[in-house]
Every structure is written in structure tokens, then in C-alpha cells.
Scaffold this motif. Structure first.
Motif, short mmCIF file in Angstrom:
data_model
loop_
_atom_site.label_atom_id
_atom_site.label_comp_id
_atom_site.label_asym_id
_atom_site.label_seq_id
_atom_site.Cartn_x
_atom_site.Cartn_y
_atom_site.Cartn_z
N VAL A 4 0.68 -1.14 0.06
CA VAL A 4 0.19 0.10 -0.02
C VAL A 4 1.06 1.13 0.09
O VAL A 4 1.69 1.47 1.07
CB VAL A 4 -0.89 -0.09 1.20
CG1 VAL A 4 -1.75 1.60 1.32
CG2 VAL A 4 -1.83 -1.32 1.42
N CYS A 23 -3.50 7.13 -2.44
CA CYS A 23 -3.15 5.87 -1.97
C CYS A 23 -3.38 4.95 -3.14
O CYS A 23 -4.48 4.90 -3.64
CB CYS A 23 -3.78 5.61 -0.64
SG CYS A 23 -3.47 3.85 -0.14
N GLN A 25 -2.98 0.54 -3.99
CA GLN A 25 -2.63 -0.70 -3.57
C GLN A 25 -2.50 -1.72 -4.77
O GLN A 25 -3.08 -1.59 -5.66
CB GLN A 25 -3.66 -1.39 -2.44
CG GLN A 25 -5.09 -1.24 -2.83
CD GLN A 25 -5.56 -2.55 -3.56
OE1 GLN A 25 -5.06 -3.47 -3.56
NE2 GLN A 25 -7.00 -2.43 -3.81
N MET A 32 -10.76 -0.37 0.98
CA MET A 32 -9.91 0.39 1.32
C MET A 32 -10.41 1.45 2.29
O MET A 32 -11.62 1.75 2.58
CB MET A 32 -9.37 1.20 0.07
CG MET A 32 -8.75 0.20 -1.16
SD MET A 32 -7.91 1.05 -2.34
CE MET A 32 -6.58 1.72 -1.89
N GLU A 72 -7.70 0.33 -7.26
CA GLU A 72 -6.41 0.11 -6.55
C GLU A 72 -6.20 1.53 -5.93
O GLU A 72 -5.17 1.85 -5.20
CB GLU A 72 -5.37 -0.33 -7.51
CG GLU A 72 -4.98 0.98 -8.79
CD GLU A 72 -5.87 0.54 -9.98
OE1 GLU A 72 -6.76 -0.08 -9.86
OE2 GLU A 72 -5.47 1.30 -10.96
N SER A 93 -5.73 -1.30 3.18
CA SER A 93 -6.66 -2.15 2.24
C SER A 93 -7.01 -3.36 2.82
O SER A 93 -6.02 -3.88 3.80
CB SER A 93 -6.17 -2.21 0.82
OG SER A 93 -4.92 -2.87 0.67
N TYR A 105 -3.85 -4.04 5.77
CA TYR A 105 -2.65 -3.75 5.29
C TYR A 105 -2.36 -2.46 5.18
O TYR A 105 -3.29 -1.68 4.17
CB TYR A 105 -2.22 -4.55 3.87
CG TYR A 105 -2.39 -5.99 3.89
CD1 TYR A 105 -3.50 -6.79 3.73
CD2 TYR A 105 -1.41 -6.76 4.42
CE1 TYR A 105 -3.67 -8.11 3.90
CE2 TYR A 105 -1.37 -8.19 4.40
CZ TYR A 105 -2.76 -8.79 4.24
OH TYR A 105 -2.74 -10.01 4.36
N GLY A 107 -0.38 1.54 4.58
CA GLY A 107 0.61 2.23 4.07
C GLY A 107 1.78 2.68 5.12
O GLY A 107 1.38 2.54 6.28
#
Lengths: 115, 113
Positions: A4, A23, A25, A32, A72, A93, A105, A107
Motif C-alpha cells: 500500500v 493511496c 494498493q 480500502m 487500486e 486495504s 494492510y 501504508g
């Protein structure tokens, strides 16, 4: 490994500016999230999205909006930045389904200072 | 709605000593439980999770946690800590079938030499 990526680690913006936090992923996750992290308060959910163009308010959506035009990518927008929005912002995400148990998960975070 | 309470905001401990970080949750429905760790200037990463089955869950870096349904607790333990374990630890809960994960306020573990 899930990755991420948040576009900016450190930002300094002026009061009243429009701020975009981006952002991305790379694991094709449906869900997200944008969280805000403040000392002593833990992580608070601002917005989340479970599909493209779908969004749901979290616990502290006031002063924020989001955009999810592609699976994404999930953007957080501060329409008119204020000093009380100075914080660490975390994008995350997660895949759907029982097997993941909503494992998230994250960032690396974006430190935003509004002056 | 779910909520999470981390009972200690800071835990100082000497290297090689055992540690327990406490977490209690509140929920009227079945939940998943998590511990995440955040090292300085980084995002959070998963340490371990309880989905179902055995109540003792083992995670990375020698950490483990025990799910206690009657006490609605999910305490994190490590028998011998290292300097490198200095970090902030977050307990989290997510409703089974839901989207949202609720985080506690965090416990800052400080390991001293």
C-alpha cells in the motif's frame, strides 16, 4: 507481499488549502480505508470503500471527502484544510471474505501539518 | 457496536523481561481480534490475529495472545523482550461479516537495556 503506497510522507499546507492524499494498493483488494492517527486516540476511521465508486462514512468524516474511481486507488480530500487536521493519515486495504478475517494492510502514513 | 480498551498507555520494561500488554473489547456479536505493531515512523503491520479455533494465537517475533471470551480480553504476551520490540502496539476488533475495524488507543512499549 501486499503493498500500500501513499504518495506523500510529509506535507505542509496552509489553512484553507485543498489537500489531496493519494493511496494505491497492488493486491486487487476490494476494501480500502483512510484512518487518522493521533496520540492517545489510536486510529480513527475517516472513510472506507468496499468497491469502486462506493464509499461509507467512518467515525470522523467531517471536513473530509474521498474518491475511488479505480479499484487500486483511494484518495482522501481535505476540502479546506484546518489546523485541527494536522495529523498522521494512514491508508489501508483488505481483501474480503472469512479467510482473511478483515486483516488490514497499511501504508507508511502521511504526516500532514496545516499551518 | 464494538469497542476496544487498552489498559496501559505506556509499558516500560527491561530487556529480557517478560511483558503483557492488556486489551479488553466489547461486542454483542462474534468478532475477530488483532494485534498490530507500529515501529517509529512506519505504518502498522499485523502481529497476530484470532479468527476462530484455538484461543492461544502465536504471532511474529515471539509474541502470542490469548482470547478469553468470558473476560472479553485478548492480552498480548512475550516471555523475553528485546530492545527492537520498542514500538507502539494496537489491539483491534472487527465484527464477523463486517467491514470496519476498531482500534484501541495504543500501548507504547519501551524496552530498556
Amino acid at each position: 507481499d501486499v503493498k500500500v503506497t501513499q504518495s506523500s510522507r510529509y506535507l505542509v499546507k496552509r489553512t484553507g488549502e485543498k489537500v489531496f492524499l493519494e493511496c494505491v494498493q497492488d493486491m486487487d483488494h476490494e476494501n480500502m480505508f483512510w484512518y487518522r492517527q493521533d496520540p492517545g486516540l489510536g486510529l480513527r476511521l475517516i472513510y472506507f470503500s468496499y468497491d469502486v465508486k462506493m464509499k461509507e462514512k467512518g467515525d470522523i468524516p467531517e471536513g473530509y471527502s474521498v474518491s475511488r474511481e479505480k479499484k487500486e486507488r483511494f484518495s482522501l480530500i481535505l476540502e479546506s484544510a484546518s489546523t485541527n487536521q494536522t495529523s498522521m493519515y494512514l491508508c489501508a486495504s483488505s481483501p474480503p471474505g472469512e479467510s482473511s478475517g478483515n486483516t488490514i494492510y497499511f501504508g507508511e502514513g502521511s504526516w500532514l501539518t496545516v499551518v | 457496536a464494538q469497542s476496544v480498551t487498552q489498559l496501559d498507555s505506556q509499558v516500560p520494561v527491561f530487556e529480557e523481561a517478560p511483558v503483557e500488554l492488556r486489551c479488553n473489547y466489547s461486542s454483542s456479536v462474534s468478532v475477530y481480534l488483532f494485534w498490530y505493531v507500529q515501529y517509529p515512523n512506519q505504518g502498522l503491520q499485523l502481529l497476530l490475529k484470532y479468527l476462530s479455533g484455538s484461543t492461544l494465537v502465536k504471532g511474529i517475533n515471539g509474541f502470542e495472545a490469548e482470547f478469553n471470551k468470558s473476560q472479553t480480553s485478548f492480552h498480548l504476551r512475550k516471555p523475553s523482550v528485546h530492545i527492537s520490540d520498542t514500538a507502539e502496539y494496537f489491539c483491534a476488533v472487527s465484527r464477523v461479516g463486517g467491514f470496519k475495524t476498531i482500534f484501541g488507543a495504543g500501548t507504547r512499549l519501551f524496552v530498556k537495556a
